[in-house]
Design a protein around this motif. Structure first.
Motif, PDB file in Angstrom:
ATOM      1  N   ARG A 183       0.837  -1.206   0.000  1.00 11.97           N
ATOM      2  CA  ARG A 183       0.000   0.000   0.000  1.00 11.97           C
ATOM      3  C   ARG A 183       0.868   1.251   0.000  1.00 11.97           C
ATOM      4  NH1 ARG A 183      -5.331  -0.719   1.768  1.00 11.97           N
ATOM      5  NH2 ARG A 183      -5.553   1.508   1.334  1.00 11.97           N
ATOM      6  N   LEU A 184       1.924   1.258   0.821  1.00  3.71           N
ATOM      7  CA  LEU A 184       2.814   2.418   0.876  1.00  3.71           C
ATOM      8  C   LEU A 184       3.534   2.611  -0.449  1.00  3.71           C
ATOM      9  CD1 LEU A 184       4.406   1.808   4.401  1.00  3.71           C
ATOM     10  CD2 LEU A 184       2.517   3.345   3.853  1.00  3.71           C
ATOM     11  N   GLU A 185       4.017   1.520  -1.028  1.00  3.09           N
ATOM     12  CA  GLU A 185       4.766   1.591  -2.278  1.00  3.09           C
ATOM     13  C   GLU A 185       3.897   2.033  -3.451  1.00  3.09           C
ATOM     14  OE1 GLU A 185       8.566   0.425  -3.214  1.00  3.09           O
ATOM     15  OE2 GLU A 185       7.914   2.013  -1.861  1.00  3.09           O
ATOM     16  N   ALA A 186       2.640   1.633  -3.443  1.00  2.34           N
ATOM     17  CA  ALA A 186       1.742   2.054  -4.525  1.00  2.34           C
ATOM     18  C   ALA A 186       1.642   3.573  -4.580  1.00  2.34           C
ATOM     19  CB  ALA A 186       0.367   1.423  -4.347  1.00  2.34           C
ATOM     20  N   MET A 187       1.588   4.204  -3.405  1.00  3.87           N
ATOM     21  CA  MET A 187       1.519   5.670  -3.366  1.00  3.87           C
ATOM     22  C   MET A 187       2.857   6.294  -3.744  1.00  3.87           C
ATOM     23  SD  MET A 187      -0.924   6.429  -0.040  1.00  3.87           S
ATOM     24  CE  MET A 187      -0.617   4.970   0.942  1.00  3.87           C
ATOM     25  N   ARG A 188       3.949   5.730  -3.248  1.00  5.91           N
ATOM     26  CA  ARG A 188       5.272   6.301  -3.558  1.00  5.91           C
ATOM     27  C   ARG A 188       5.582   6.204  -5.049  1.00  5.91           C
ATOM     28  NH1 ARG A 188      10.303   4.859  -4.768  1.00  5.91           N
ATOM     29  NH2 ARG A 188       9.783   2.648  -4.732  1.00  5.91           N
ATOM     30  N   ILE A 189       5.373   5.034  -5.644  1.00  5.30           N
ATOM     31  CA  ILE A 189       5.698   4.835  -7.059  1.00  5.30           C
ATOM     32  C   ILE A 189       4.821   5.705  -7.949  1.00  5.30           C
ATOM     33  CG2 ILE A 189       5.651   3.112  -8.915  1.00  5.30           C
ATOM     34  CD1 ILE A 189       6.487   1.036  -6.784  1.00  5.30           C
ATOM     35  N   ALA A 190       3.581   5.953  -7.511  1.00  5.48           N
ATOM     36  CA  ALA A 190       2.678   6.822  -8.279  1.00  5.48           C
ATOM     37  C   ALA A 190       2.981   8.302  -8.066  1.00  5.48           C
ATOM     38  CB  ALA A 190       1.233   6.528  -7.901  1.00  5.48           C
ATOM     39  N   SER A 215     -11.063  11.868   2.911  1.00  6.46           N
ATOM     40  CA  SER A 215      -9.862  12.565   3.342  1.00  6.46           C
ATOM     41  C   SER A 215      -8.718  12.227   2.397  1.00  6.46           C
ATOM     42  CB  SER A 215      -9.488  12.164   4.783  1.00  6.46           C
ATOM     43  OG  SER A 215      -8.829  10.906   4.806  1.00  6.46           O
ATOM     44  N   GLN A 216      -7.570  12.867   2.614  1.00  9.84           N
ATOM     45  CA  GLN A 216      -6.409  12.593   1.776  1.00  9.84           C
ATOM     46  C   GLN A 216      -5.737  11.283   2.171  1.00  9.84           C
ATOM     47  OE1 GLN A 216      -2.717  15.005   3.686  1.00  9.84           O
ATOM     48  NE2 GLN A 216      -4.301  16.318   2.839  1.00  9.84           N
ATOM     49  N   PHE A 217      -6.192  10.656   3.257  1.00 12.18           N
ATOM     50  CA  PHE A 217      -5.637   9.397   3.723  1.00 12.18           C
ATOM     51  C   PHE A 217      -6.343   8.208   3.070  1.00 12.18           C
ATOM     52  CE2 PHE A 217      -4.196  12.280   6.902  1.00 12.18           C
ATOM     53  CZ  PHE A 217      -3.062  11.727   7.476  1.00 12.18           C
ATOM     54  N   GLU A 218      -5.628   7.094   2.967  1.00 16.43           N
ATOM     55  CA  GLU A 218      -6.230   5.821   2.640  1.00 16.43           C
ATOM     56  C   GLU A 218      -6.377   5.018   3.928  1.00 16.43           C
ATOM     57  OE1 GLU A 218      -4.169   3.661  -0.372  1.00 16.43           O
ATOM     58  OE2 GLU A 218      -4.192   5.317  -1.817  1.00 16.43           O
ATOM     59  N   ALA A 219      -7.345   4.107   3.935  1.00 14.18           N
ATOM     60  CA  ALA A 219      -7.584   3.272   5.118  1.00 14.18           C
ATOM     61  C   ALA A 219      -7.133   1.843   4.829  1.00 14.18           C
ATOM     62  CB  ALA A 219      -9.065   3.288   5.495  1.00 14.18           C
ATOM     63  N   MET A 220      -6.573   1.193   5.846  1.00 18.42           N
ATOM     64  CA  MET A 220      -6.168  -0.202   5.724  1.00 18.42           C
ATOM     65  C   MET A 220      -6.470  -0.916   7.033  1.00 18.42           C
ATOM     66  SD  MET A 220      -2.424  -1.828   4.884  1.00 18.42           S
ATOM     67  CE  MET A 220      -2.151  -3.602   5.111  1.00 18.42           C
ATOM     68  N   PHE A 221      -6.982  -2.141   6.918  1.00 19.29           N
ATOM     69  CA  PHE A 221      -7.282  -2.951   8.090  1.00 19.29           C
ATOM     70  C   PHE A 221      -6.579  -4.297   7.976  1.00 19.29           C
ATOM     71  CE2 PHE A 221      -9.895  -6.395   9.902  1.00 19.29           C
ATOM     72  CZ  PHE A 221      -9.784  -6.062  11.249  1.00 19.29           C
ATOM     73  N   VAL A 222      -6.052  -4.785   9.092  1.00 15.94           N
ATOM     74  CA  VAL A 222      -5.433  -6.105   9.153  1.00 15.94           C
ATOM     75  C   VAL A 222      -6.184  -6.919  10.210  1.00 15.94           C
ATOM     76  CG1 VAL A 222      -3.353  -7.425   9.704  1.00 15.94           C
ATOM     77  CG2 VAL A 222      -3.168  -5.291   8.417  1.00 15.94           C
ATOM     78  N   SER A 223      -6.805  -8.010   9.786  1.00 15.54           N
ATOM     79  CA  SER A 223      -7.569  -8.859  10.698  1.00 15.54           C
ATOM     80  C   SER A 223      -6.654  -9.861  11.384  1.00 15.54           C
ATOM     81  CB  SER A 223      -8.666  -9.606   9.929  1.00 15.54           C
ATOM     82  OG  SER A 223      -8.082 -10.494   8.982  1.00 15.54           O
TER      83      SER A 223
END
Length: 716
Positions: free
Chosen positions: A137-144, A325-333
């Motif tokens: 998820r972090l890399e998708a934003m950085r590479i874009a 918001s400008q944030f993305e949300a992520m959940f880990v179960s």
């Protein structure tokens, strides 16, 4: 036979899930690693296949390398002569640096040492499954080339905080010089652990990786310290070779979190930050993050386990999840975490599959230390393995309440947010209502046709009553009304008792409770469905303006029954800023202007004594449980269509308190909820069934403009 076949299908699916979990991950070769990978092999450099990040092979220094069969042939083409051993070694070093730049899992597993959880020597940091998903998820934003903004809601003990901190260190130590970072822990103990982690990592980190290949030599670098302390507190260190600072603070000491020239901010366990003297979590984060520019190579991560609803972390996560918001949300179960699984023999797995099928429709648990079969089946459908279910059943026996288990090991992001009160509405039933909230509303104003100078001349009640016969909707991007469906204008026919307009009265100031006007359409009840929310206004305004807005909306929607919640008007509540008793003003003025106004059913005693008609719906200890019970049933059975997601958020923060009363948790609102509770109770229990009525053409308009009054169940 069918049962055996179903068991075999479950066992087969379980094998497939375990195969995915156990699939190879080698961060050094790149097999099974994060992001898009390209198979690469070059004699003299990589004798075994490497799986490299796709952007790496687009680097100018490597462009076209895959077309060569050996390192020597590639270097010969680049250098114009046969390469020497020194040429080969320099290229291998450069290749490693390039890969460290593009491949975070490779860099972490090659150069970053962390403390072993089970004790022993420090170990290289190899990402586990949830960490790999986090990094993707972090890399998708950085590479874009996007600013990195993420809110992470997590189960415990998978290293999300460690991964976030090391990813920030990667940006600082490998990508760009001058990136300062700020890490805010919950308590001083957490701050000390973070500081210790960085000390360990930097101590073992190769000095040559801190400098550019064109900078100082290794001999010169060896005489320098990798880090230098800044200030006396020991909370800040500087890495001279990278011209960057790393500062660690705690939410307990707000002054340590004050932002400065920072590009990277990681806030850990935000959900359990406590307000301190003069500082709330919101103020701390605003101070810490305000200087971070919205541009590439900046990063803000909030991560936490959940700690109730209605707090800052819950509100920010929900806004990110809904794309607001400008944030993305992520959940880990919990069942994504490898350690939360118990090994099973083939016989044990089959027995568990048989039980899973046999009890999948059971809604009741045998005792308070286990979950009902329907819940375990739900976990299976969400993707948990049989091994994970076996672990969950054993762990659940430690807790006497499901909420306690869910707080530690949430199965989804709805379950994660639990609170101390008893939740009134089933959270999963509430979530199903979101399906109706995808329609984009029209924005505008409901007003008298030709509003403006004409409206300013409407000063008497008779003029206002006349003006209500010519109401229209004007589209306006900044308008206060949101309209999902305009009123039906079919000629020759109308639906009697179709629309209901409900008003919840708040205060005039911006810090007061909201005032809300909502319109329900009961026409779907003709086909066996439930009412729909078709229009809504929410804001702060003077009471006379609110009364006029409500009358305009009711008139616009076919002279709808207008229901005013009068509790706020008749009761001076010290917790609500509503400017005192306004019932005589607002309700009596509406009575003289708009005749189809709801009045409470009169008791026999009131009729005998000749008591005056009492307008408005009064919410009290007798009526509030009644309308909340109606709303619980309506939500449970999906008997209406909601359009506003904010109302659903209010459902999720509504509780029954220990004293038996109902209300929103601290910091949350219930104004939208109360309009639904009152309106749906009126729709289902206080009105006749809507019905089609033929209207002669000549009389259709006059019939539409002749509102009727309603008192409880009958006209008057």
């Amino acid at each position: 036979m069918d049962s055996e076949l179903s068991v075999d299908l479950i066992l087969s699916e379980n094998s497939r899930r375990n195969h995915i979990i156990d699939s190879p991950f080698d961060p050094i070769s790149g097999e099974g690693s994060t992001g898009r990978r390209v198979s690469f092999r070059l004699k003299g450099l990589a004798e075994s296949p490497l799986f490299l990040p796709e952007p790496m092979l687009n680097d100018p220094e490597l462009r076209g390398i895959e077309s060569f069969d050996s390192l020597d042939s590639f270097l010969s083409a680049r250098l114009g002569h046969l390469p020497t051993q020194r040429d080969r070694e320099r290229f291998r070093q450069r290749f490693t640096r390039l890969r460290a730049l593009h491949d975070f899992p490779f860099w972490a597993a090659s150069f970053v040492y962390i403390k072993s959880k089970g004790g022993g020597e420090d170990r290289l940091f190899k990402l586990n499954r949830p960490q790999r998903r986090f990094v993707e998820r972090l890399e998708a934003m950085r590479i874009a080339r996007k600013p990195i903004r993420l809110i992470l809601l997590k189960a415990r003990q998978w290293g999300g905080s460690t991964c976030a901190q090391i990813y920030m260190a990667w940006l600082q130590l490998v990508h760009s010089k001058g990136l300062n970072s700020l890490i805010i822990a919950h308590q001083a103990v957490g701050s000390d652990e973070i500081k210790d982690m960085f000390d360990r990592m930097i101590a073992a980190y190769p000095s040559e990786m801190l400098r550019d290949s064109s900078s100082a030599s290794a001999d010169e670098e060896s005489g320098r310290r990798k880090t230098v302390g800044v200030g006396r507190s020991g909370a800040m260190m500087r890495v001279p070779a990278r011209n960057c600072k790393i500062k660690v603070g705690t939410a307990e000491r707000p002054d340590s979190c004050r932002g400065g020239d920072y590009s990277l901010v990681h806030c850990s366990e935000v959900g359990i930050w406590k307000a301190t003297l003069g500082k709330t979590p919101e103020q701390i984060l605003r101070s810490a993050c305000s200087g971070v520019l919205l541009r590439p190579m900046t990063m803000i991560v909030y991560e936490s386990t959940a700690n109730g609803t209605g707090n800052f972390f819950h509100r920010e996560y929900e806004a990110a999840r809904r794309g607001l918001s400008q944030f993305e949300a992520m959940f880990v179960s919990w069942f994504e975490i490898e350690q939360y699984a118990s090994p099973l023999t083939d016989e044990e797995a089959r027995e568990l599959a048989v039980r899973l099928i046999a009890e999948k429709d059971c809604e009741a648990a045998p005792n308070d230390r286990c979950q009902p079969g329907s819940y375990m089946w739900w976990l299976w459908e969400k993707g948990a393995t049989l091994e994970a279910l076996a672990w969950y059943a054993a762990e659940r026996s430690k807790y006497s309440d499901h909420a306690l288990m869910a707080a530690e090991y949430p199965s989804d992001d709805v379950e994660a947010f639990v609170h101390s009160g008893a939740r009134v509405f089933d959270r999963y039933r509430v979530e199903t209502l979101r399906e109706g909230c995808s329609q984009t509303p029209r924005r505008g104003e409901i007003d008298v046709a030709g509003a403006g100078e004409f409206t300013s001349r409407i000063v008497t009640d008779s003029q206002r009553a006349a003006a209500l016969r010519d109401v229209c909707f004007s589209p306006l991007p900044s308008g206060g009304w949101r309209i999902w469906e305009l009123p039906d204008q079919s000629e020759g026919e109308r639906i009697a008792d179709r629309y209901v307009t409900v008003v919840d009265v708040g205060g005039r100031g911006v810090k007061s409770d909201w005032s809300v006007i909502v319109v329900f359409d009961r026409a779907p009840m003709l086909s066996g469905r439930g009412p729909e929310v078709v229009a809504q206004w929410r804001g702060h305004t003077d009471f006379d303006i609110l009364a006029w807005k409500a009358a305009l909306a009711a008139a616009f929607y076919d002279n709808a029954l207008l229901v005013i919640e009068s509790n706020t008007l008749e009761t001076r509540d010290p917790d609500r800023d509503t400017d005192g008793d306004q019932s005589a003003f607002i309700l009596n003025r509406l009575r003289d202007v708009y005749p189809n106004l709801y009045a409470r059913p009169a008791s026999e005693e009131d009729v005998r004594r000749g008591m005056p008609v009492r307008y408005g719906f009064h919410t009290n200890v007798a009526t509030k449980p009644m309308i909340i019970a109606t709303l619980v049933k309506v939500i449970r059975e999906g008997l209406y269509t909601e359009r506003d997601e904010t109302c659903l958020d209010e459902y999720l923060t509504y509780e029954r308190r220990p004293n038996g009363s109902f209300g929103a948790i601290s910091g949350a609102h219930d104004d939208l909820l109360m309009t639904r509770a009152i309106g749906l109770h009126i729709c289902f229990h206080c009105m006749d069934q809507p019905r089609r009525v033929a209207i002669p053409n000549a009389a259709s308009q006059s019939a539409r403009r002749s509102p009727r009054r309603r008192s409880g169940h009958s006209f008057w």
